[in-house]
Design an enzyme around this catalytic site. Structure first.
Site, mmCIF file in Angstrom:
data_model
loop_
_atom_site.group_PDB
_atom_site.id
_atom_site.type_symbol
_atom_site.label_atom_id
_atom_site.label_comp_id
_atom_site.label_asym_id
_atom_site.label_seq_id
_atom_site.Cartn_x
_atom_site.Cartn_y
_atom_site.Cartn_z
ATOM 1 N N ASP A 91 0.795 -1.250 0.049
ATOM 2 C CA ASP A 91 0.025 -0.156 0.022
ATOM 3 C C ASP A 91 0.924 1.080 -0.154
ATOM 4 O OD1 ASP A 91 -2.731 1.717 0.017
ATOM 5 O OD2 ASP A 91 -3.152 0.806 1.707
ATOM 6 N N ASP A 92 0.275 2.099 -0.329
ATOM 7 C CA ASP A 92 1.454 3.634 -0.409
ATOM 8 C C ASP A 92 1.153 4.217 1.601
ATOM 9 O OD1 ASP A 92 -1.981 4.393 0.024
ATOM 10 O OD2 ASP A 92 -1.193 5.982 -1.464
ATOM 11 N N ASP A 95 -2.327 4.503 8.276
ATOM 12 C CA ASP A 95 -2.448 5.776 8.543
ATOM 13 C C ASP A 95 -3.288 5.679 9.750
ATOM 14 O OD1 ASP A 95 -4.036 7.983 9.716
ATOM 15 O OD2 ASP A 95 -3.912 9.365 8.162
HETATM 16 O O1 PRP Z 1 -5.080 2.837 7.466
HETATM 17 P P1 PRP Z 1 -5.685 4.625 7.082
HETATM 18 O O2 PRP Z 1 -5.840 4.883 8.128
HETATM 19 O O3 PRP Z 1 -6.860 3.132 6.474
HETATM 20 O O4 PRP Z 1 -5.765 4.809 6.271
HETATM 21 C C1 PRP Z 1 -5.089 4.097 4.791
HETATM 22 C C2 PRP Z 1 -4.986 3.917 3.162
HETATM 23 O O5 PRP Z 1 -6.023 5.400 3.116
HETATM 24 C C3 PRP Z 1 -5.637 5.968 1.447
HETATM 25 O O6 PRP Z 1 -6.594 4.732 0.941
HETATM 26 P P2 PRP Z 1 -8.527 5.527 0.653
HETATM 27 O O7 PRP Z 1 -8.882 4.448 1.568
HETATM 28 O O8 PRP Z 1 -8.228 6.757 1.239
HETATM 29 O O9 PRP Z 1 -8.409 5.181 -0.619
HETATM 30 P P3 PRP Z 1 -7.489 5.058 -2.527
HETATM 31 O O10 PRP Z 1 -6.038 3.957 -1.966
HETATM 32 O O11 PRP Z 1 -7.946 4.467 -3.194
HETATM 33 O O12 PRP Z 1 -7.260 6.415 -2.030
HETATM 34 C C4 PRP Z 1 -4.252 4.726 2.009
HETATM 35 O O13 PRP Z 1 -4.041 4.675 0.296
HETATM 36 C C5 PRP Z 1 -4.298 3.846 2.641
HETATM 37 O O14 PRP Z 1 -4.958 2.807 1.686
HETATM 38 N N1 GUN Z 2 -3.570 10.914 0.703
HETATM 39 C C1 GUN Z 2 -4.322 10.652 1.886
HETATM 40 N N2 GUN Z 2 -5.020 10.058 1.729
HETATM 41 C C2 GUN Z 2 -5.159 9.221 3.349
HETATM 42 N N3 GUN Z 2 -5.644 8.684 3.771
HETATM 43 C C3 GUN Z 2 -5.314 8.143 5.167
HETATM 44 N N4 GUN Z 2 -4.426 9.267 5.326
HETATM 45 C C4 GUN Z 2 -4.072 9.781 4.497
HETATM 46 C C5 GUN Z 2 -3.172 10.694 4.180
HETATM 47 O O1 GUN Z 2 -1.976 11.471 4.204
HETATM 48 N N5 GUN Z 2 -3.119 10.824 2.452
HETATM 49 MG MG MG Z 3 -5.563 3.186 -0.540
#
Ligand code: PRP
Ligand code: GUN
Ligand code: MG
Length: 160
Positions: A91-92, A95
């Site tokens: 994952d990127d 949080d």
């Molecule tokens: O640890 P957490 O509080 O769960 O947050 C982290 C996740 O939030 C973001 O994804 P998001 O759900 O926003 O979707 P996306 O990857 O499709 O942008 C990010 O890419 C992680 O997958």
């Molecule tokens: N882009 C982005 N997405 C999130 N989802 C949860 N935390 C983050 C953050 O710091 N940046």
């Molecule tokens: Mg995500």
């Protein structure tokens, strides 16, 4: 609520993903990679190239409330990865760690790696590259665009 922002450029993201790949070389080889959509897909592509890994599965989790894991839905299961044995989850960012926790439950034997980790999510990851403060919002290159800023000298005396 975030009190500051950390902007990650494409170049920086590529460097961080390559650094993660370099660390992962000692933890593999991997049967395949599970990218957590959508944010994990570009990091997973960079890492797959470095590790010469051609089997890429995805998992999609939509979380609605970070306090209540019940309020999340798995839009796509990572069926090709079984219980995760021999697989690498990418994952990127972590949080709160909620997304990672849900995916780890589905793939208990996989290794979990991400580029950026905030303190609350840090314990759920096996490997990450950069720690980011909890109150900082990470702006990824796909979330941003360059913006024209007027030169200071163009502002009137009252504005400076
Ligand atoms: O640890 P957490 O509080 O769960 O947050 C982290 C996740 O939030 C973001 O994804 P998001 O759900 O926003 O979707 P996306 O990857 O499709 O942008 C990010 O890419 C992680 O997958
Ligand atoms: N882009 C982005 N997405 C999130 N989802 C949860 N935390 C983050 C953050 O710091 N940046
Ligand atoms: Mg995500």
């Amino acid at each position: 609520m975030a009190t500051s922002y950390a902007t990650v450029t494409w170049d920086q993201l590529h460097r961080d993903a390559r650094q993660l790949a370099s660390t992962l070389m000692t933890r593999g080889p991997f049967k395949g990679i599970v990218a957590i959509t959508r944010g994990g897909m570009i990091p997973a592509a960079i890492i797959a190239r470095e590790l010469d890994c051609r089997l890429i599965e995805t998992v999609s989790v939509v979380t609605y409330d970070e306090q209540k894991m019940g309020q999340s839905s798995v839009v796509k299961k990572p069926e090709a990865a079984g219980d995760g044995e021999g697989f690498l989850i990418i994952d990127d960012l972590v949080d709160s760690g909620v997304t990672a926790q849900i995916v780890r439950k589905m793939l208990p034997k996989a290794l979990f790696a991400c580029l950026y980790a905030k303190p609350a999510g840090r314990p759920i990851t096996d490997i990450f590259v950069v720690e980011v403060p909890q109150d900082t919002w990470v702006l990824f290159p796909w979330d941003t665009a360059p913006l024209f800023i007027p030169p200071l000298a163009s502002k009137s005396a009252e504005e400076v």
